[in-house]
Design an enzyme around this catalytic site. Structure first.
Site, mmCIF file in Angstrom:
data_model
loop_
_atom_site.group_PDB
_atom_site.id
_atom_site.type_symbol
_atom_site.label_atom_id
_atom_site.label_comp_id
_atom_site.label_asym_id
_atom_site.label_seq_id
_atom_site.Cartn_x
_atom_site.Cartn_y
_atom_site.Cartn_z
ATOM 1 N N HIS A 138 0.814 -1.217 0.000
ATOM 2 C CA HIS A 138 0.000 0.000 0.000
ATOM 3 C C HIS A 138 0.849 1.268 0.000
ATOM 4 O O HIS A 138 0.331 2.357 -0.270
ATOM 5 C CB HIS A 138 -0.987 -0.005 1.174
ATOM 6 C CG HIS A 138 -0.401 0.223 2.523
ATOM 7 N ND1 HIS A 138 -0.106 -0.792 3.393
ATOM 8 C CD2 HIS A 138 -0.057 1.364 3.180
ATOM 9 C CE1 HIS A 138 0.368 -0.304 4.513
ATOM 10 N NE2 HIS A 138 0.423 1.013 4.409
ATOM 11 N N ASP A 169 0.251 -7.532 1.168
ATOM 12 C CA ASP A 169 0.680 -6.158 1.436
ATOM 13 C C ASP A 169 2.195 -6.034 1.492
ATOM 14 O O ASP A 169 2.747 -5.401 2.399
ATOM 15 C CB ASP A 169 0.060 -5.647 2.739
ATOM 16 C CG ASP A 169 0.019 -4.114 2.811
ATOM 17 O OD1 ASP A 169 0.489 -3.476 1.852
ATOM 18 O OD2 ASP A 169 -0.473 -3.584 3.821
ATOM 19 N N SER A 247 4.599 2.178 7.987
ATOM 20 C CA SER A 247 4.320 1.055 7.098
ATOM 21 C C SER A 247 5.534 0.695 6.251
ATOM 22 O O SER A 247 6.135 1.537 5.591
ATOM 23 C CB SER A 247 3.151 1.384 6.170
ATOM 24 O OG SER A 247 1.941 1.333 6.874
#
Length: 565
Positions: A138, A169, A247
């Site tokens: 993402h 992911d 992230s």
């Protein structure tokens, strides 16, 4: 200080509790998106014993530093060694973790011929052997331009995305500049940490521009919904702060990576999730072996727990038997030709399946048996013991990644569309439904939402084609109320997907053309008049093409094959 063993044990308990409350770096609150659009997940808080792991290490590891502790050693020394061992790799991580700057542009599914405005986001990543950078999918989804920056450097370097796995992911980036790699360290992958083991999360969360380190412990290990790819895979819950920008950063235990930060729990404090090493290795090995992302396998089953004794008696399960009941089977799976509805799955590759669908995992932990299937490589087989009509059977089933009838994501690709007489035809996707807002489940058309979430494909390549909207014109006046209906037939022929509809319409040679929709609704046009009107409508709305590039390219390739030079 001289302590007896019992007194030392009591102090170690208190010491271990204090070690679990190591200071966190203060960070500002995150918004709804990681790297500017952080993801959410759902889980519950941990109730694990906070000191069992440390007591076990102190009492049993006789050959380790902690195992050799004696009553003559100070507890502060023990605390120092525990903390040093847990966070010994942070210095190395500083030469491996990078900040990733992404410019992305997502498709507009309501107007599928154009993109939404570009936006800039950021995330984290880290270097692994082979001069590759691991980050979250993402972080680079729908990217148009990607830059990376090393810790302590003012220079940004151009990066290229070589592989993306949206289900897990994860993504792999490479940097061509040799200057970038000077002085960089490679991080090695470790293993799944035990409950209450100390970890450190390194990355670039919001609240500043420099690298940040947060510390915490492992709270839970179990399959969890991955918010980005809407997939159920193993994840590790931790109490270290994971905020927007974290992230893609590594979670470290010692000098090994034990996970990749990727999402948090919305509305909670210090409940974050990291992607564990088995999932990371599955992604990397798939890319290395085939040159591209291969996906995660599934049995293609919908199963029901058999915890009710009357249910077990009805299906003739013996008292010593445990398993789950097969309710539904994906027609595209290999299990569809082998298993039957109402079969009882007793074991998977020799591992007994409990009545609640779980299997043993490490010391007194349990996870759902789906995890075993997800860790298989495409076209590998699994041996299932099945109870059918009161008799035990063993079946070998080939596993592979399965596509859903309505895709849950469409990252890194342009939407498919076709326009005829002002009618916009598209395949139904969940990103289209997401255009109805955050509460899309309640605000999108109910009939389309139910089909998106529940229906299974009957054949490979099948799509649900819908009339998304009507661009008003004299030729289609009165049909505007039929928007958001599913298209069933063209001139009496049931359509398989949008590509099939496109061919049926473009190759038609009759006078009038008919579309049959849901609820027995009908649309009819004079074909030649509709073709002329289509060109006028496209010019009026400044639409560059009657169809998306993938449909036109296929049409041109078929024409080239039909007319060889």
């Amino acid at each position: 200080m001289i302590l007896s063993w019992s007194a030392a044990s009591a102090r170690v308990r208190r010491l271990s509790l204090s070690l679990l409350s190591l200071s966190r770096l203060p960070l500002s609150d995150g918004d709804t998106g990681c790297c500017g659009r952080f993801l959410s997940s759902s889980s519950s808080s941990s109730s694990s014993n906070p000191y069992n792991y440390y007591l076990h290490r102190v009492a049993g590891a006789s050959n380790t530093t902690l195992g050799r502790f004696s009553t003559s050693r100070s507890l502060s020394s023990i605390a120092s060694e525990v903390e040093s061992a847990a966070y010994s790799g942070i210095e190395t991580a500083l030469d491996s973790v990078v900040k990733i700057f992404t410019v992305s542009s997502s498709p507009n599914y309501l107007l599928p011929w154009q993109n939404k405005p570009p936006r800039e986001t950021w995330g984290s990543g880290f270097v692994i052997p082979g001069k590759r950078i691991i980050t979250n999918a993402h972080v680079v989804a729908d990217h148009t331009f990607v830059l990376v920056r090393k810790h302590g450097s003012p220079t940004k370097y151009r990066a290229h995305v070589v592989s993306v796995g949206h289900e897990c992911d994860l993504a792999i980036l490479v940097v061509d500049s040799q200057e970038f790699w000077a002085g960089m360290s490679f991080l090695e992958l470790g293993d799944i940490p035990f409950l209450q083991e100390a970890i450190a999360v390194v990355g670039y969360p919001q609240g500043g521009d420099n690298i940040s380190i947060t510390k915490g412990v492992v709270s839970r290990v179990e399959p969890t919904q991955y918010a980005h790819g809407a997939t159920q895979l193993m994840a590790i819950q931790i109490d270290a702060a994971i905020n927007p920008g974290n992230s893609g950063g590594p979670a470290l235990m010692g000098d090994k990576v034990v996970g990749v930060a990727f999402q948090n729990l919305t509305g909670s404090e210090n409940i974050g999730y990291i992607i564990p090493v088995p999932v990371i290795k599955h992604f990397i090995s798939g890319v290395e072996e085939s040159g591209e992302y291969t996906g995660f396998c599934s049995l293609g089953l919908s199963c029901q727990p058999t915890e009710n004794s009357q249910l077990r008696n009805h299906f003739r399960m013996l008292p010593e038997m445990t398993g789950v009941l097969v309710n539904k089977i994906n027609p595209l799976s290999d299990a569809y030709r082998i298993l039957k509805k109402d079969d009882i799955i007793l074991s998977f590759d020799g591992v007994p399946v409990a009545n609640d669908g779980t299997i043993p995992f490490r010391n007194r932990e349990r996870i759902t048996f789906d995890h075993l299937a997800s860790m298989k490589k495409p076209n590998e087989t699994a041996l299932l013991k099945v109870l059918r009509d009161g008799k035990e059977n063993e079946f070998s089933i080939t596993l592979r990644p399965l596509q859903q009838l309505v895709p849950v994501h469409q990252f890194d690709k342009l939407p498919t569309y076709y326009i005829f007489a002002g009618l916009i035809f598209i395949p139904l996707t969940q990103p289209y439904l997401h255009e109805y807002g955050e509460d899309w489940y309640n605000t999108s058309p109910r009939r389309l939402c139910e089909r998106a979430l529940r229906e299974l494909p009957k054949t490979a390549g099948e799509q649900l084609v819908i009339l998304s909207q009507v661009l008003m014109d004299d030729i289609n006046a009165g049909y505007e109320r039929l928007a958001e209906f599913q298209v069933r037939k063209v001139n009496g022929i049931e359509i398989e997907n949008l590509r099939h509809l496109y061919r049926l319409v473009e190759h038609y040679s009759g006078e009038s053309i008919r579309f049959d929709l849901d609820e027995e609704r009908v649309i009819v046009f004079d074909y030649r008049t509709a073709k002329i009107a289509t060109s006028t409508i496209l010019k009026r709305h400044r639409i560059p093409s009657v169809a998306s590039a993938d449909l036109i390219e296929e049409q041109n390739s078929q024409e080239d094959l039909a007319c060889p030079v």
